[in-house]
Each structure stands twice: as structure tokens, then as C-alpha cells.
Design a protein around this motif. Structure first.
Motif, mmCIF file in Angstrom:
data_model
loop_
_atom_site.group_PDB
_atom_site.id
_atom_site.type_symbol
_atom_site.label_atom_id
_atom_site.label_comp_id
_atom_site.label_asym_id
_atom_site.label_seq_id
_atom_site.Cartn_x
_atom_site.Cartn_y
_atom_site.Cartn_z
ATOM 1 N N VAL A 130 -9.372 62.866 61.232
ATOM 2 C CA VAL A 130 -9.244 61.673 62.071
ATOM 3 C C VAL A 130 -7.861 61.719 62.704
ATOM 4 C CG1 VAL A 130 -9.138 59.157 62.113
ATOM 5 C CG2 VAL A 130 -10.803 60.288 60.645
ATOM 6 N N ILE A 185 -12.661 60.616 65.681
ATOM 7 C CA ILE A 185 -13.170 61.312 64.501
ATOM 8 C C ILE A 185 -13.756 62.641 64.958
ATOM 9 C CG2 ILE A 185 -14.716 61.191 62.525
ATOM 10 C CD1 ILE A 185 -14.850 58.146 62.935
ATOM 11 N N GLY A 198 -19.008 58.829 62.538
ATOM 12 C CA GLY A 198 -18.532 60.181 62.786
ATOM 13 C C GLY A 198 -19.573 61.249 62.496
#
Length: 824
Positions: free
Chosen positions: A13, A18, A370
């Protein structure tokens, strides 16, 4: 047992994004939806269209994921704030709402871009089933650059809708910190927004379990389970009537109205439209060749053909969609009840609830922020963006105002207390141009409770409150805050002293003008004018009187000493000045004003020796019930009230001033009061003031054309209580007050589905077109302070005498009632 670290799909991150092990790039936003009940049917359509437009700008290979988290929480009382306020009622209110259960809601939007050539996942090919994941070694910079540009356009379209807003999440909000979990951690471990970070074991065998939380996953992933029709909104029967239909979002039954810990995931995959159309054409041809062998094949062929025709003719965007509800509880015995709740919620949407078992881990894992690029495509269905957006949750619970000024009301669904500013914040936002208000509510609608609550909130926030009352509705509150209470009775008649000058006040032009206006009003009839010479003579008399007081401080300023000055000193001045009786008839003046001098019929009225400093007294009530029909006292009292509040307006700089006129139809009927209200409503805003009219009937306001225009045109804040008895003739009221159809629906929905376990009434508040319905729910102590029931008021007075003060009396009475002592 497998170590999650080996199969964890998030690589890193950074830069507020992400990056997954498979090269997927995701950015996340906090989604601020519309507060439930504030959207009209047209607003729902506009919101659905705005979200659809935003999704259409996303690039091929993008995935839209909206995640709504609803976690059971309890209200945490702020006793420290109550202690700082010094109000016993504030402490009682905090105690009343302490640990009130509610659903804490937060919503996020995650946009994911998959790299070119990314292999699509399925329930059989999912990263949760692998032994380990190795990061990809290449990235397509052009694809991600286009994606970020599209995401920026997406954000702008949503924000420009005026109904929703997006707030980009940074690294700390995504990955979390040492003391606060991020959105990824919250999803994985089912954490609330204020919970401390905690790592929980995740069990996938024999059902999904996160720590001690037992989870169930319910999906809408098959076209056969979907409703035949969908839209942006549905009717909520509990708040609807025959003449008005209360709207909630189409997906709202899976949101705030689903009372359990749950997460509503909405996934829309934007693929290659041309490739999708080509695949559907091939499918149609296969079904065509098989249609002779099965009626189901023929029906599927026709459905596929209709889909292709609509896509081509209307240029709609074909997408793949999936929706699921993840519920959890720490008690496995509650799982059947959770299933019933979700099934019932989906039934309200005319959808069939399907509980995922074998595929639940894959779907749950793919909805991790993500990791959307690994979503199993066999768990999606083909549809258009317009239809898919109908399943997006657009609503959230009420939000408290950030303004330091306001009052405490209750959120409608769960009763959670919210801080509501109906004065300053709406002015700053441009919703209203004046703080004036009018309150309409028939007897028994909770009007007295709301107005008491409003007056107390103003007083506790340093405002000056003046109330013109009929019916002793505010006596308990006045005694509690130690205010001035002016009322009339034979034993204790009402009295004032307009001649008194306080230590912090000065004899300025305005003070002189107010006294002159009063003297001329006492002398002349309402329809009788005065000459210029008479005005000058009275002005000179007043000037000389105060010079006389300055020369002899032992004289107490009041009407008696003024009258004696006229007889003893001013007569000599007039004779020396050779003033003719035709210019100023002093004998007639003294004769007409004689009833207000000692020994006269009204000698008490203008000679008060107590409650003299009205300018700096912050809570004043004029109870005029016994005076409203008096031909002499009523005009005088109303004139004194007018001049006193105007003095506050002009002299108290930077201090909020409020005048509240309760049940004022008789006062409004007089020409003098009507013109005063017209002046007041037009000018009070310039002096940081508010004028509030409270009445039972709308006819009270419209009976005077002057007041009708002055009040309605200058009152941007309209407050209505239960109007159910007017539902068959509300169209006239709606037209008069300038209310919208949405406002009418909200008003007609009040008190339709109140919690039977609690005692409260609902109130409608409109601020320049921004309307909501709140609960007016108060603690027992507040109830006893506000009550207008005679038996309850007498019992409060009895306890106040017994315990030495109203505050201690109310506290003792409340304690007895709560402990079950038979009081009434």
C-alpha cells in the motif's frame, strides 16, 4: 492450517493506492451517501443515473466495488460535556441515551484496474485456494494511467451530483496504523471503526468463521434469483399512507433496515463491451440451434436476443454484477435468525435469497479491498449498468452537525441522539437567509415538548430567550433556569418598570423613544393621532424628569415619581414657557394617565421594584393568558414586550436573541402587534436574532394578511408536528407554506411506526428545502420539566417545595418513578 501470509493477495500500500500480487491497482474512497428519508423519488432517479454515468467512464477491465459495513454499536454518553454545561437536564439526557443500540454505518468505494491479459478467476481458480502467490514482474503503465484519469472523472461525477460525495483514502486509512485499523484490516477481521486493531484466526472449514464470529454469506449472483423489475426506489409501507408514498432506496432493505451485523458488497465488473456482445451473439446462435429440443432453450434465446437488441438500440453498457450480504454473530444459535432476516429483506426486493456454502470463502476473499481483480466470474450475471446501479445502497443514517450551536434530537430509525443546527449552519450553507421559524402542531402533537426543548437549548448556549406564552407551558423550565416569569392574577398582578435604568444600561435616544411611545400609547387611543407639539412636550417632560432624578438620587425611577414630577415641576415649566392648552393639554394628559399612578386602578403596572434589569436577563416569559381580552392592559403589555426585545436587539451586540410567541392568535389580531411582528420578522436577522411563532392551527397565521406575508416569507425554517388529522385537506397547507411533495410525504409519515417501547413524538423540520423528520425524545427528568399535564405539574411543584428547588425536586420525582414508587 495455512499461514495467511503465503496467500495474502496484497503486495503493498503506497501513494494512496493498493497494489496486488497479480498487478491489480486499487484506489479507495469513503462514500458519503444521502441521509435516509431525505431523498425524493426524483432524487433517487438522479442518484442512480449519476452513479451509472460514473461507472460508464471507467476503463475496460475495471471493477467497481461498493462496500457498506453495518456493525451493531451503542451510544457512549458524554458525561464530561454535560458536567461542563452545568445543566442537570443535560446529564439526564446523556444518561437516558447511554448504551442505546444502533447500527454504525460506513461505506467505501474501491475501484480496481486489472492489467491487460489478467486471467479471470472462478470459484475453482481463486487465490484463496493456492498454496502461495508470487508477485507479477510486469506492469502496464499506460493502462494504469488511463485508469487513474477515469477514476478522477468518476470522483468528479459523483461529487457533482450533489447527492453523494467521495473522499479519497490515504495509506493510513487503507493499511491502518498501530492504533487504528485500516479498511483492509476492518474487512478481514470484522472490526468497527473505533475498535482497536486485533488479529483473529480465520476458519474456512465447516463454515466461514472469523475469530469468535460465525459468518453466513448470502448472494444475488444468478439472474434467476433476481427480481423481475428493479428501480432506484421502493415504497416503505411503514411510513406510507394512502395519499403519500414514502421512498427508500431499492437496496435499502439490505442496508440500515437490516438489523444485524452485516456487510453489503456490490461488485460491478466493466469488461470489454465488444467482446461481451460477441460472446452473447455466439451464445444466442447456440441456443437457436438447440431451441427445437427444449422450450427453456427457446426462452433463453429470446432473452439473449432482447438483451443484445437493448444494448445496441439504447447504447447501454453491458456489465457483470454480483451482490452479497455477509452477516455475523458471536452466538451460533442466532444464525437461523440471521438467515430469516436476510431472506425477508431480499423478499422485499422481490429477490430470492441464496446462501453460499462451498463458494463462500472464494467470494468473501475476493471482496477484500484490493483483491477484487480475483473475483470469481462464475458468481456474476450479465446485466446493464443502469440495472446494476439500482442495487447500490445510496442511503445512510443521520449525521450530527459539526456546528457548535444546536439542539439534541433523535435519529428516526434507531433513536440515536444527533446534534442538529437549525440556525447557523443552514445560514452558512446558503439554505436559508433568515433564522426565523414558525412551529405548527395541534394539541397533543408534542408541540410543547419540542418548543420547551428548543428554548432550553438556546438558553444553555448563552442566548437571550423571550417567550410570550398563553397556557403556562414554560413555567417549569423558567423556574429551573431561574428566569423572570411575568404573569397576571388578582393576587399578584403583572408589573414592569420601563423608567428604570440598570447599572450597565444607559439613557440613550432609543430608551427615551421607547418610553415616549409607551406614554403616548397610554394617552391616546389606537385610532387617535397625536400632534407634533404634544410629542415635543412629552419628550421635554422626559428629559427634565431624568435631570431631576440625577439631581436627587434618593428618588426611585418609576411611573409614580414621573407623575409626581409632572404635577409638581413640569406644570411650572409649562406655565413659564407659556405653552397653550391647544398645543399640549397637560390636564388631559394627567387625567388619562391617573389610573397608573398610586391609588389608581392600574397603579401596579408601571411601578415594579423587582425584576427590573430585563435587558440583561437571559430567560423571560410573559404569560398573557389572563390579559389577552383586557382592553387596557393587553395593549400596554404587548407594547412593553415589543420595546424590551427591540432594546435587546440593538444593545446586545454579538449575543443571540430569540423571541418566541406561543399561541399568539389574539395578539396577532391587533393591528399594533401585527405591524410589530412584520417589522420584527424582517429586521431581527440583522441583529443576530430569531423570531419564532408557535401555534396550533395554520389559520392563526393566515388570519392576518400582514402577518401571513411577514411570517411565511421571512421564515425559512418551517417546523411541523403531527398533521395526520389534516391529511385529507393538506394540499391547501402545502400550497400556503410552499412545501414540496417530498415534504408532504415526510409530514404524513410522522408517528406512523414509532417504537412502542419508547415515549416520543416526531417532528418535521424544513430548512430551505432540506427536510428531515426527527424524534423529540427526552429523558424522564426533561419530561417532568416540560410537561403540561396539570397533575404532573402539581406533583413537580410539590417535590420542588419538599426538596428546596425545582432541579432537586425533578431529580427526586424521577428517581421515585424509576424505582416504581407510586406517585400519582
Amino acid at each position: 492450517m495455512m499461514n495467511l501470509e503465503k496467500i495474502f493477495p496484497i503486495w503493498k500500500v503506497e501513494h494512496n493506492a493498493i497494489l496486488s500480487m497479480q498487478g491489480d491497482l486499487s484506489i479507495a474512497f469513503r462514500f458519503h451517501g444521502a441521509e435516509t428519508g431525505t431523498l425524493s423519488a426524483g432524487n433517487f432517479d438522479a442518484g442512480q443515473q449519476a452513479l451509472c454515468k460514473a461507472i460508464r467512464v471507467l476503463t475496460t477491465g475495471s471493477i467497481f466495488h461498493k462496500m457498506d459495513i453495518f456493525i451493531k454499536a451503542k451510544v457512549a454518553a458524554d458525561f464530561q460535556r454535560a458536567a461542563l454545561s452545568g445543566s442537570s437536564l443535560a446529564h439526564a439526557s446523556e444518561q437516558h441515551f447511554n448504551e442505546r443500540p444502533y447500527l454504525e454505518h460506513e461505506s467505501y468505494v474501491i475501484l480496481t484496474q486489472t492489467p491487460t491479459g489478467r486471467r479471470l478467476s472462478s470459484s475453482a481458480y481463486s487465490n484463496i485456494l493456492r498454496k502461495s502467490i508470487a508477485p507479477v514482474q510486469q506492469r502496464d503503465e499506460a493502462v494504469f494511467k488511463n485508469f487513474l484519469s477515469a477514476a478522477s472523472s468518476f470522483e468528479r461525477i459523483v461529487n457533482d451530483s450533489g447527492l453523494f460525495s467521495l473522499e479519497r483514502l490515504g495509506d493510513d486509512k487503507l493499511a491502518g496504523t498501530a492504533n487504528r485499523p485500516g479498511v483492509i484490516e476492518r474487512y478481514m477481521f470484522l472490526l468497527g471503526k473505533d475498535q482497536q486493531p486485533i488479529i483473529r484466526d480465520i476458519h474456512l472449514k465447516d463454515g466461514l468463521r472469523v475469530g469468535d464470529q460465525h459468518c453466513q454469506l448470502f448472494t444475488l449472483a444468478d439472474a434467476a434469483d433476481l427480481p423481475a423489475f428493479c428501480g432506484s426506489r421502493v415504497d416503505y409501507d411503514a411510513y406510507s399512507t394512502e395519499r403519500s408514498k414514502y421512498s427508500i432506496g431499492f437496496a435499502s432493505p439490505l442496508g440500515l433496515f437490516l438489523d444485524c451485523n452485516h456487510m453489503y458488497n456490490q461488485v460491478i465488473v466493466v469488461g470489454d463491451a465488444q467482446k461481451t456482445m460477441k460472446g452473447l451473439e455466439a451464445k444466442k446462435l447456440r441456443l437457436q440451434s438447440l431451441s427445437a429440443y427444449s422450450r427453456e432453450n427457446a426462452i433463453s434465446r429470446d432473452a439473449c436476443n432482447d438483451f443484445l437488441n437493448e444494448a445496441i438500440s439504447t447504447q447501454k453498457l453491458p456489465v457483470k454484477a454480483h451482490f452479497n450480504v455477509l452477516c455475523w454473530t458471536d452466538d451460533p444459535l442466532e444464525l437461523p435468525e440471521l438467515k430469516n432476516k436476510v431472506s425477508s429483506a431480499m423478499a422485499k426486493m422481490d429477490a430470492v435469497c441464496k446462501q453460499e456454502t462451498d463458494g463462500a470463502p472464494q467470494v468473501w476473499y475476493a471482496c477484500m479491498p484490493g483483491n477484487e481483480g480475483d473475483f470469481p466470474m462464475n458468481e456474476t450475471f450479465d446485466t446493464f449498468a443502469e440495472q446494476a446501479c439500482c442495487f447500490l445502497n445510496m442511503e445512510t443514517s443521520y449525521r450530527s452537525s459539526l456546528s457548535p450551536f444546536g439542539l439534541r434530537l433523535g435519529e428516526r430509525i434507531s433513536g440515536v441522539p444527533v446534534h442538529v443546527d437549525i440556525s447557523d449552519e443552514p445560514m452558512k450553507r446558503g439554505w436559508i437567509t433568515a433564522r426565523n421559524k414558525f412551529i405548527i402542531g395541534p394539541s397533543g402533537s408534542g408541540k410543547s415538548f419540542f418548543t420547551n426543548h428548543l428554548a432550553r437549548a438556546y438558553f444553555e448556549q448563552e442566548a437571550h430567550v423571550v417567550i410570550v406564552d398563553i397556557g403556562h407551558s414554560y413555567k417549569g423550565l423558567c423556574e429551573l433556569v431561574d428566569g423572570y416569569y411575568f404573569t397576571y392574577s388578582e393576587e399578584n398582578p403583572i408589573c414592569f418598570n420601563p423608567f428604570y435604568i440598570g447599572e450597565t444600561d444607559v439613557l440613550d435616544t432609543e430608551k427615551k423613544e421607547s418610553i415616549k411611545t409607551l406614554l403616548l400609547a397610554l394617552w391616546k387611543r389606537e385610532d387617535e393621532s397625536y400632534k407634533r407639539s404634544e410629542y415635543v412636550a412629552v419628550s421635554n417632560a422626559l428629559t427634565l424628569y431624568y435631570e431631576h432624578l440625577a439631581a436627587d438620587p434618593s428618588i426611585f425611577p418609576c411611573f409614580n415619581s414621573f407623575y409626581e414630577f409632572l404635577m409638581q415641576e413640569y406644570l411650572v415649566v409649562l406655565k413659564d414657557g407659556k405653552v397653550q392648552p391647544s398645543d399640549f393639554n397637560i390636564d388631559n394628559f394627567l387625567y388619562v394617565l391617573n389610573p397608573y399612578y398610586k391609588g389608581g386602578e392600574f397603579d401596579y403596572l408601571l411601578n415594579a421594584k423587582q425584576n427590573l434589569d430585563l435587558l440583561h436577563e437571559r430567560f423571560i416569559i410573559f404569560e398573557i393568558d389572563n390579559l389577552k381580552s383586557h382592553p387596557i392592559l393587553f395593549p400596554v403589555v404587548t407594547l412593553i414586550i415589543m420595546e424590551m426585545f427591540i432594546s435587546k436587539m440593538r444593545k446586545l451586540k454579538g449575543v443571540r436573541k430569540v423571541i418566541m410567541i406561543e399561541e399568539c392568535w389574539k395578539a396577532i389580531a391587533t393591528a399594533g402587534m401585527a405591524s410589530y411582528l412584520q417589522f420584527l420578522f424582517k429586521t431581527v436577522r440583522k441583529f443576530f436574532g430569531e423570531a419564532i411563532v408557535v401555534t396550533q392551527e395554520i389559520e392563526d397565521i393566515i388570519s392576518s394578511p400582514i402577518v401571513k406575508q411577514a411570517i411565511i416569507n421571512n421564515s425559512d425554517c418551517k417546523i411541523l408536528l403531527d398533521q395526520s388529522k389534516y391529511q385529507n385537506k393538506f394540499d391547501q397547507i402545502q400550497l400556503l407554506l410552499g412545501l414540496t411533495d417530498k415534504d408532504k410525504t415526510l409530514i404524513m409519515s410522522m408517528n406512523k411506526a414509532n417504537d412502542p417501547k419508547l415515549k416520543y413524538k416526531e417532528v418535521f423540520i424544513s430548512l430551505g428545502g432540506h427536510s428531515k423528520v426527527y424524534r423529540t425524545e427526552v429523558s424522564l427528568q426533561e419530561y417532568l420539566c416540560y410537561t403540561t399535564e396539570e397533575s404532573e405539574k402539581l406533583k413537580v411543584q410539590e417535590y420542588a417545595v419538599k426538596y428546596g428547588s425545582v432541579a432537586r425536586g425533578i431529580a427526586a420525582l424521577a428517581a421515585d418513578l424509576l424505582s416504581g414508587v407510586k406517585v400519582f
